[in-house]
Design a protein around this motif. Structure first.
Motif, PDB file in Angstrom:
ATOM      1  N   LYS A 138     -16.297 -23.289 -40.033  1.00 41.72           N
ATOM      2  CA  LYS A 138     -14.854 -23.555 -40.221  1.00 41.72           C
ATOM      3  C   LYS A 138     -14.456 -24.913 -39.638  1.00 41.72           C
ATOM      4  O   LYS A 138     -13.388 -25.433 -39.943  1.00 41.72           O
ATOM      5  N   PHE A 139     -15.282 -25.465 -38.762  1.00 41.04           N
ATOM      6  CA  PHE A 139     -14.934 -26.744 -38.127  1.00 41.04           C
ATOM      7  C   PHE A 139     -15.247 -27.886 -39.085  1.00 41.04           C
ATOM      8  O   PHE A 139     -16.311 -27.932 -39.691  1.00 41.04           O
ATOM      9  N   ARG A 140     -14.283 -28.830 -39.198  1.00 41.89           N
ATOM     10  CA  ARG A 140     -14.454 -30.016 -40.048  1.00 41.89           C
ATOM     11  C   ARG A 140     -14.367 -31.248 -39.170  1.00 41.89           C
ATOM     12  O   ARG A 140     -13.630 -31.250 -38.193  1.00 41.89           O
ATOM     13  N   GLU A 190     -22.212 -18.498 -36.923  1.00 39.07           N
ATOM     14  CA  GLU A 190     -22.432 -19.468 -38.002  1.00 39.07           C
ATOM     15  C   GLU A 190     -21.182 -19.591 -38.877  1.00 39.07           C
ATOM     16  O   GLU A 190     -20.790 -20.707 -39.256  1.00 39.07           O
ATOM     17  N   GLU A 246     -18.101 -18.991 -37.963  1.00 37.53           N
ATOM     18  CA  GLU A 246     -17.054 -19.679 -37.205  1.00 37.53           C
ATOM     19  C   GLU A 246     -17.339 -21.165 -37.135  1.00 37.53           C
ATOM     20  O   GLU A 246     -16.439 -21.992 -37.251  1.00 37.53           O
ATOM     21  N   LEU A 247     -18.619 -21.532 -36.954  1.00 36.96           N
ATOM     22  CA  LEU A 247     -18.977 -22.951 -36.847  1.00 36.96           C
ATOM     23  C   LEU A 247     -18.687 -23.675 -38.160  1.00 36.96           C
ATOM     24  O   LEU A 247     -18.266 -24.831 -38.172  1.00 36.96           O
TER      25      LEU A 247
END
Lengths: 51, 486
Positions: A9-11, A4, A6-7
């Protein structure tokens, strides 16, 4: 590794249509501008003191 | 170089602007710093450390936004990583700052002239954003399906590859982990120091070890050399030599198969040693062509920075002349002016240290700046823009090391060092009076060294003034330990 975290961090990527907005949103000031503004304000304050 | 006063083009070697006579010594220093970071970014880009190159180029532009070489290179790196919109942004801004003889004009034309390409880029971005949306709402399978297709068409779109790898790792299946490993290896070939890829690939150590073992086994296989000695007899007849090979029974099933395999192996060797290097050379020439051009520009920038170093002695003389001018304007004494100058130097150095991540040193420099003496509103604003962050981060850094000394771990693995811990935690509080973690551990150090009065003071501060503090209940139980009722 936490999935969660790590996810999160994605934009989303900017679309091509949003290029103009992104350009206007960018900061236009650099250190040279800041130093120049400081110098300008110092000059103004010195002129006022002399008066 | 652009004069910051009149915005006219002026030579880097000019000491004063030829249009408005403004002194350019400070601007030249800042432009030099910008060029140093640009060179650093270029070196990293050539070594395929794209993430590091982005950081260096952003710093370069923070010092001098008109550094079009840095901006163009930043755009190229974004384009290489699949972030086409970011690349276009940088190139468009670059063309605004410098219209003539600017590579960015050509890059923007190339991207925008091909409508099919633009359409493809836009579709890819939408696919990625949709996949990210699926992943964030828990529809992992849908996200994987979209991303698989996207990644196979655009293996250089790093964000898409990373998200796909993450979803494969989350799936937990062996084949998924192998696929994730291959994707991450591909990403690291594009960007050697991509932090996310390095973090994810650490989770796949088992896959990496198996891949290495397989490659070692293959290596051992190809090293085996099969030799068979042949017996020969020579018969001399009429001055001619005839070699008679002794009779060997034919192995009907093995020989044709060996011949076919030999032919295949020969073809593979031709591909590997003749055709593939030519393809690789063509590819590397194409993809590195742009960087070769930048290396030519880098040589020019290097010579500029070298000449600046040689002129260092002249700069000191110029500063003295400036000081005399300012003294004349102010009518004040030279000591005040020197202090003033030192304060601004501390401010600029503090900002630079902050940008480099040296928060303790930055905070110490900022402590030397007396904000009340900053005449200019802009200078005060500049000081305030990063002072809180610098102090907070410095305080956190001191707290971390202080608790290590208290616990006797990491650099203090030899044993608890309460004296050192107290020194570090006091520094943490100097930069952030409300650092309750530092207060708690300082209190513990005093308690363990026998100074219960001081320990009580710190624990009481947490309990009475910071009820939301992380270590509130620990502070309360320490007070109860010492006989206080909470």
């Amino acid at each position: 590794m936490n999935f969660e975290d790590e996810l999160s961090k994605f934009r989303p990527s900017l679309d091509i249509d949003e290029t103009e907005e992104a350009i206007y949103a960018q900061k236009k000031e650099d250190v040279v501008d800041v130093i120049q503004q400081i110098i300008d304000e110092l000059k103004v304050s010195q002129i006022r003191k002399r008066k | 170089m652009i004069c910051p006063n009149c915005n006219n083009e002026t030579s880097f070697h000019d000491e004063r602007c030829e249009h408005c006579n403004t002194d350019l010594s400070i601007t030249r220093r800042l432009v030099s710093w910008s060029n140093i970071y640009y060179n650093e970014g270029l070196t990293k880009a050539r070594a395929r450390d794209l993430s590091g190159a982005i950081e260096s180029l952003k710093r370069s532009l923070k010092f001098y936004k008109y550094n079009t070489e840095a901006r163009n290179l930043l755009g190229l790196i974004y384009y290489e990583m699949g972030e086409c919109t970011d690349a276009l942004c940088e190139w468009v801004i670059s063309t605004n700052y410098k219209t003539g003889r600017n590579k960015a004009v050509q890059y923007v034309k190339e991207v925008q002239s091909d409508a099919t390409n633009l359409d493809r880029i836009s579709r890819n971005i939408k696919k990625y954003n949709t996949s990210l949306g699926y992943a964030q709402t828990g529809d992992y399978d849908l996200a994987v399906i979209q991303l698989k297709k996207l990644h196979s068409e655009n293996p250089k779109y790093i964000q898409a590859g990373l998200l796909l790898a993450l979803l494969y790792i989350r799936g937990g299946r062996k084949e998924g982990r192998v696929k994730a490993y291959k994707i991450l290896r591909g990403i690291l070939e594009i960007d050697k120091s991509n932090t996310q890829a390095l973090t994810y690939i650490k989770e796949l150590n088992d896959v990496r070890d198996k891949a290495r073992a397989r490659s070692r086994a293959r290596q051992e296989e190809t090293n085996k050399v099969d030799t068979k000695p042949k017996n020969t007899n020579t018969v001399i007849e009429d001055e001619s030599v005839r070699v008679i090979v002794p009779y060997e029974e034919e192995k009907p099933m093995v020989l044709p198969v060996l011949q076919v395999l030999g032919g295949v192996l020969f073809g593979i060797l031709i591909m590997a040693f003749v055709v593939q290097p030519a393809i690789n050379k063509y590819k590397s020439q194409n993809s590195n062509g742009q960087f070769v051009e930048y290396s030519e520009n880098k040589a020019a920038v290097d010579s500029e920075t070298n000449s600046l170093r040689e002129e260092n002695a002249d700069l000191s003389k110029k500063v003295e002349e400036l000081e005399a001018e300012v003294a004349d304007l102010q009518g004040g004494n030279p000591t005040d002016i020197a202090n003033y100058k030192k304060m601004y130097e501390n401010l600029i150095e503090a900002k630079q240290l902050f940008e480099e991540g040296s928060y303790r040193s930055s905070a110490k420099k900022l402590k030397k700046v007396d904000v009340k003496q900053l005449d200019s509103k802009k200078a005060s604003k500049f000081y305030e823009s990063f002072k809180d962050d610098a102090f907070l981060k410095a305080s956190e850094s001191y707290t971390l090391e202080g608790t290590d000394a208290y616990n006797g771990v990491n650099d203090y693995a030899a044993g608890h060092d309460y004296e050192v811990a107290m020194n570090l935690l006091n520094k943490a509080l100097m930069f952030n009076e409300e650092n309750t973690d530092a207060m708690y551990y300082l209190g513990r150090c005093y308690q363990l060294t026998g100074d219960t009065e001081k320990a009580t003071e710190y624990f009481n501060t947490i309990v009475n003034e910071y009820p939301e503090a992380r270590l509130y209940s620990d502070a309360a139980s320490r007070l109860r330990e010492m006989g206080y009722q909470i």
